[in-house]
Design a protein around this motif. Structure first.
Motif, mmCIF file in Angstrom:
data_model
loop_
_atom_site.group_PDB
_atom_site.id
_atom_site.type_symbol
_atom_site.label_atom_id
_atom_site.label_comp_id
_atom_site.label_asym_id
_atom_site.label_seq_id
_atom_site.Cartn_x
_atom_site.Cartn_y
_atom_site.Cartn_z
ATOM 1 N N PHE A 55 0.590 -1.190 -0.139
ATOM 2 C CA PHE A 55 0.029 0.094 0.230
ATOM 3 C C PHE A 55 0.788 1.089 -0.002
ATOM 4 O O PHE A 55 0.254 1.725 -0.875
ATOM 5 N N GLU A 56 1.684 0.809 0.304
ATOM 6 C CA GLU A 56 2.669 2.361 0.680
ATOM 7 C C GLU A 56 4.074 2.368 -0.581
ATOM 8 O O GLU A 56 2.956 3.688 -1.145
ATOM 9 N N GLU A 57 3.897 1.684 -1.641
ATOM 10 C CA GLU A 57 4.465 2.159 -2.593
ATOM 11 C C GLU A 57 3.391 2.290 -3.363
ATOM 12 O O GLU A 57 3.531 3.568 -4.566
ATOM 13 N N ARG A 58 2.348 2.417 -3.256
ATOM 14 C CA ARG A 58 0.658 2.236 -4.496
ATOM 15 C C ARG A 58 0.596 4.032 -3.823
ATOM 16 O O ARG A 58 0.344 4.554 -4.763
ATOM 17 N N VAL A 81 -4.017 7.037 5.406
ATOM 18 C CA VAL A 81 -5.525 7.073 6.722
ATOM 19 C C VAL A 81 -6.620 6.025 6.913
ATOM 20 O O VAL A 81 -6.357 5.685 7.937
ATOM 21 N N SER A 82 -7.047 5.815 5.367
ATOM 22 C CA SER A 82 -8.284 4.270 6.127
ATOM 23 C C SER A 82 -7.615 3.075 6.157
ATOM 24 O O SER A 82 -7.667 2.413 6.747
ATOM 25 N N VAL A 83 -6.087 3.066 5.184
ATOM 26 C CA VAL A 83 -5.038 1.921 5.387
ATOM 27 C C VAL A 83 -4.485 1.168 5.717
ATOM 28 O O VAL A 83 -4.505 0.732 7.250
ATOM 29 N N LEU A 84 -3.448 2.161 5.960
ATOM 30 C CA LEU A 84 -2.548 2.177 6.941
ATOM 31 C C LEU A 84 -2.816 2.834 8.281
ATOM 32 O O LEU A 84 -1.836 2.567 9.216
ATOM 33 N N SER A 85 -3.512 3.187 8.264
ATOM 34 C CA SER A 85 -3.932 4.050 9.879
ATOM 35 C C SER A 85 -3.265 4.935 10.415
ATOM 36 O O SER A 85 -2.539 5.086 11.540
#
Length: 856
Positions: free
Chosen positions: A660-663, A681-685
């Motif tokens: 997700f960070e890469e995206r 915010v939503s996925v990695l909080s």
């Protein structure tokens, strides 16, 4: 020894012979009784008999013995010394009348002449006659002009003793005293030489040329120059002490008590001994010397040069034969041809006498065909040439007993010098490309290689790096000597890369080979360059399989050849054959070579992603997990820093369930800030990462940069119902007003106030956003103040420009018919275009360039 001269008796006189002089076919004899006899001596070529005719006989020429005679044919004068005074006589009149008596020479005991034929600037020739006379210990100098001898110098030169022998060479007088020799220069300086000898005190001085002379020392004769240095290391040795000497090039004749010996100065050879008892010698011309006793006169005449040369060649006296050939009457072209042939025979004779270095120097001087020199060493010839050589057997027998190494070293020096001369002519000389020259260079280099293999094989490799060697012959020779390393160099210089690389691959596994291993193959492939890329691919495979890290250097070494390889082709090759090396290759291309090609950046991201995904399996070991973390850190850093990959292309291949960070980084590159922030915010909080993202975007600027904080506030205050990035969150999202207000307070100067206020709920008290509102209002006031100041400055500048324009428009120029252009001095016509300079000067438009050139 050989017969160089023949002699014949010319005269038998009843009077006592005291002096001789000769020129052309005339002989003058001075006697003790004061008589002067003049003869004409003629002979037919090849006839030993001479016809002697008495032309004049002056019985009362002198009352005293005629001590010395000298003739100057150019002025038709005869100079005599008798009764210790020098007189000059006219030879054109039958009774030799006296022209002048040099009174200053009263008491003279000896004199010498210096006759020169200088050429004037206009090309005319003249005759300069100078005379040095000895009066006791003084040397008096005169020159001949208008029928008399005039003093050459104001002062005489005084020497240490009474001179007993005298010779004039250029500006030097060689003086012989009883017991020693000295040089006296016309600038009055003097230089002592050496004693005349221990057994014989009388000096003997004989002129050889304008700068050399022969001095007698007991039974030796030393050749000296005007600087006082010996011309040769060794002196000429006689069987007895010479009474007198004469030089008839190239022979030195010495009158001994019982005979006349003929020797050469260089080389030192005894040529002939003539059974004549003479005490006077007089050189007449080349090949003719007169000698005399008290009663007899003999003619000593050289034999024909051709006859002497024939004998000398049989005796292998080549140096003397060359000197005699130079003195022959042949045409210059024929003479040069004969000398070349003799010197060639001399060079071959030196070789057969094992004087190899001297022989090779002679071959070099003669510009001998190098192949003829190489044929002296049959073992260096190709087999076919050995079979064809007629002299091979004879030379081989000779070389069996000689120091072969010495001969080869001499040949190396010779061939190296010949090679250097050929290469010097190469620059700008199209003839170098001719077939014959190329063949000659092949023969020279191939022979040098064979010589080096037998003397110093360390020189083989340097030769091959710049060689013109014959391929097949050199290849056969190197294989015979097991010189595989040098064979590689040969193949490389000839462009036979397949052969070289096949040999390297074959030798790589040989335990006793100096080519064992893969490093030489790597080095070779690194030098091939772009034009041989498919050869590199063909032979790089076995190295990459066995030694991947070293093999990769074939494509990553920091050399010009490697750096200019076609990188897309190399990448495709590695993707097909060695996929594990793609990442290190691309890292080198991008980070070391700074390549900005988007293909490489895209592929590197893709390779990172695949590697991370492969290592992030559920059953991965701890080591694999660490490797995955390391690789992912590299992927994140590269996605963040690289500006040359194409985000749209990269994003398509990224998964939705991980990385997700890469995206988020890629979405940020695309300017899709809301989606990127949603992931943080939503996925990695990770609100902190979201704030850092906003800070970064705002700092970088660009489209949407000023609204990024507003987007984050919206996500915090009103989480979206439908997911922005196609990924379902792990838990329902709750509004976070406090974090949004904290963001608003911390970045008040960066957030647009109107857009921010729209996102805030109406229930938020004003006191909570007091700081934000005050900061926003102050920012607006500051901006307004800056705008007003700028407006005032622009208005002031406008007024200044307007005032300057009015000032220039107020000026005028009055042109009348009396106005004259200061450049061309012509009046201005009605239709003339003109130029006015700031200082008020007015010139024609066409004259402005001339005025500018004059002022510069």
């Amino acid at each position: 020894m050989h017969e160089a001269y023949e002699y014949a008796q010319l005269l038998k006189l009843t009077v006592h012979i005291e002096s001789l002089a000769a020129y052309g076919d005339h002989l003058l004899v001075g006697t003790k009784q004061g008589h002067l006899l003049m003869y004409k001596v003629t002979s037919q070529y090849g006839d030993p008999k001479h016809e002697v005719t008495l032309l004049r006989y002056s019985k009362h020429f002198s009352k005293k013995p005629i001590q010395q005679l000298a003739v100057v044919p150019e002025y038709d004068i005869l100079i005599r010394l008798s009764d210790n005074i020098i007189c000059v006589h006219d030879m054109s009149i039958i009774n030799f009348p006296t022209i002048t008596t040099v009174q200053q020479t009263k008491g003279a005991t000896l004199f010498t002449l210096d006759v020169k034929h200088p050429t004037s600037l206009t090309g005319g020739s003249s005759v300069l006659v100078r005379m040095c006379a000895v009066v006791k210990r003084r040397l008096l100098f005169f020159y001949w002009k208008n029928g008399d001898f005039h003093p050459l110098m104001q002062d005489d030169i005084t020497v240490k003793d009474v001179p007993r022998a005298l010779v004039w060479c250029n500006e030097t007088i060689c003086v012989g005293f009883k017991g020693e020799y000295s040089l006296v220069y016309l600038d009055k300086t003097q230089k002592d030489l050496f004693p005349t000898g221990t057994k014989h005190q009388e000096p003997s001085v004989t002129k050889v040329s304008e700068d050399t002379f022969v001095l007698g020392k007991d039974t030796q004769s030393v050749l000296m120059n005007t600087a006082g240095d010996a011309v040769f290391n060794l002196a000429v040795k006689w069987s007895e002490v010479p009474i007198q000497q004469a030089y008839d090039e190239p022979y030195l004749l010495a009158l001994l008590p019982e005979s006349i010996e003929v020797r050469t100065v260089e080389p030192h050879l005894l040529i002939q001994s003539l059974p004549l008892k003479a005490r006077l010698a007089c050189y007449c011309k080349q090949g003719l010397v007169y000698v005399a006793s008290t009663e007899h006169v003999w003619c000593v005449q050289s034999l024909p040069v051709t006859k002497q040369i024939h004998v000398l060649l049989e005796q292998k006296q080549f140096q003397l034969a060359v000197k005699l050939t130079n003195l022959s009457d042949d045409l210059e072209e024929e003479k040069a041809k004969n000398i070349h042939q003799i010197k060639t025979l001399y060079a071959f004779d030196l070789f057969h006498n094992k004087k190899f270095h001297v022989s090779m120097k002679e071959f070099l001087k003669l510009d001998t065909d190098p192949y003829e020199v190489i044929r002296l060493f049959p073992m260096l010839l190709p087999q076919q040439a050995r079979d064809d050589a007629k002299t091979s057997v004879k030379v081989v027998e000779l070389l069996e007993d000689m120091d072969l190494e010495s001969g080869l070293l001499a040949l190396i020096e010779y061939l190296t010098e010949v090679r250097r001369k050929i290469l010097e002519k190469k620059s700008g000389d199209k003839s170098f490309e001719s077939k014959s020259t190329q063949q000659l260079m092949q023969i020279i280099d191939t022979t040098l290689l064979k010589c080096y293999l037998q003397t110093n094989d360390a020189l083989v490799a340097p030769l091959l790096r710049r060689n013109y060697c014959h391929l097949e012959e050199t290849e056969h020779t190197l294989k015979k000597h097991h010189k595989y390393s040098e064979l590689i160099i040969l193949y490389q210089t000839k462009g036979l890369h397949h052969k070289a690389l096949e040999l390297l691959q074959k030798q790589a596994n040989q335990p006793d080979s100096n080519l064992r291993g893969h490093k030489r193959t790597v080095q070779y492939l690194q030098t091939l360059g772009e034009e041989h890329i498919y050869v590199i691919f063909q032979f790089a495979g076995w190295v990459l399989e066995s030694h991947p890290e070293d093999g990769l250097k074939i494509f990553t070494e920091d050399t010009a050849e490697v750096e200019h390889l076609p990188r897309p082709k190399v990448l495709d090759y590695l993707l097909r054959t060695q996929k594990s090396l793609v990442i290190p290759y691309l890292e080198h291309v991008i980070h070391t070579w700074k390549d900005t090609n988007s293909i490489f950046h895209n592929v590197l991201i893709h390779q990172y992603k695949e590697k991370v995904q492969a290592l992030m399996m559920a059953n991965a070991t701890q080591q694999e997990q660490q490797a995955a973390q390391h690789m992912r850190a590299k992927l994140l850093a590269f996605l963040d820093k690289s500006e040359h990959y194409i985000p749209e292309t990269v994003l398509v291949h990224f998964p939705f369930d991980c990385l997700f960070e890469e995206r988020a980084i890629i979405l940020g590159k695309l300017g899709r800030h809301e989606q990127a922030l949603s992931i943080y915010v939503s996925v990695l909080s990770d609100i902190q990462r979201a704030r850092e993202y906003c800070d970064k975007v705002n700092k970088q600027g660009g489209p949407g940069a000023e609204d990024v904080y507003v987007l984050l506030m919206r996500l915090l205050i009103s989480p979206p119902d439908n997911w922005l990035v196609g990924i379902t969150p792990s838990a329902p999202l709750e509004p976070d007003l406090e974090t949004a207000l904290s963001l608003l307070e911390g970045n008040a100067e960066r957030i647009p106030p109107l857009k921010a206020l729209k996102e805030l709920p109406n229930s938020v008290p004003l006191i909570r956003i007091k700081h934000f509102l005050m900061t926003s209002l102050q920012k607006q006031l500051n901006q307004r103040r800056k705008t007003q100041v700028l407006k005032a400055l622009l208005y002031a500048e406008h007024l200044q420009v307007h005032e300057t324009r009015m000032q220039y428009e107020s000026q005028n120029v009055l042109m009348t018919e009396t106005n004259v252009c200061p450049v061309c001095k012509k009046r201005f016509g009605n239709q003339s275009a003109f130029v006015r300079y700031p200082n008020g000067d007015i010139v024609h438009y066409s004259c402005q360039e001339k005025r500018a050139a004059t002022n510069s």
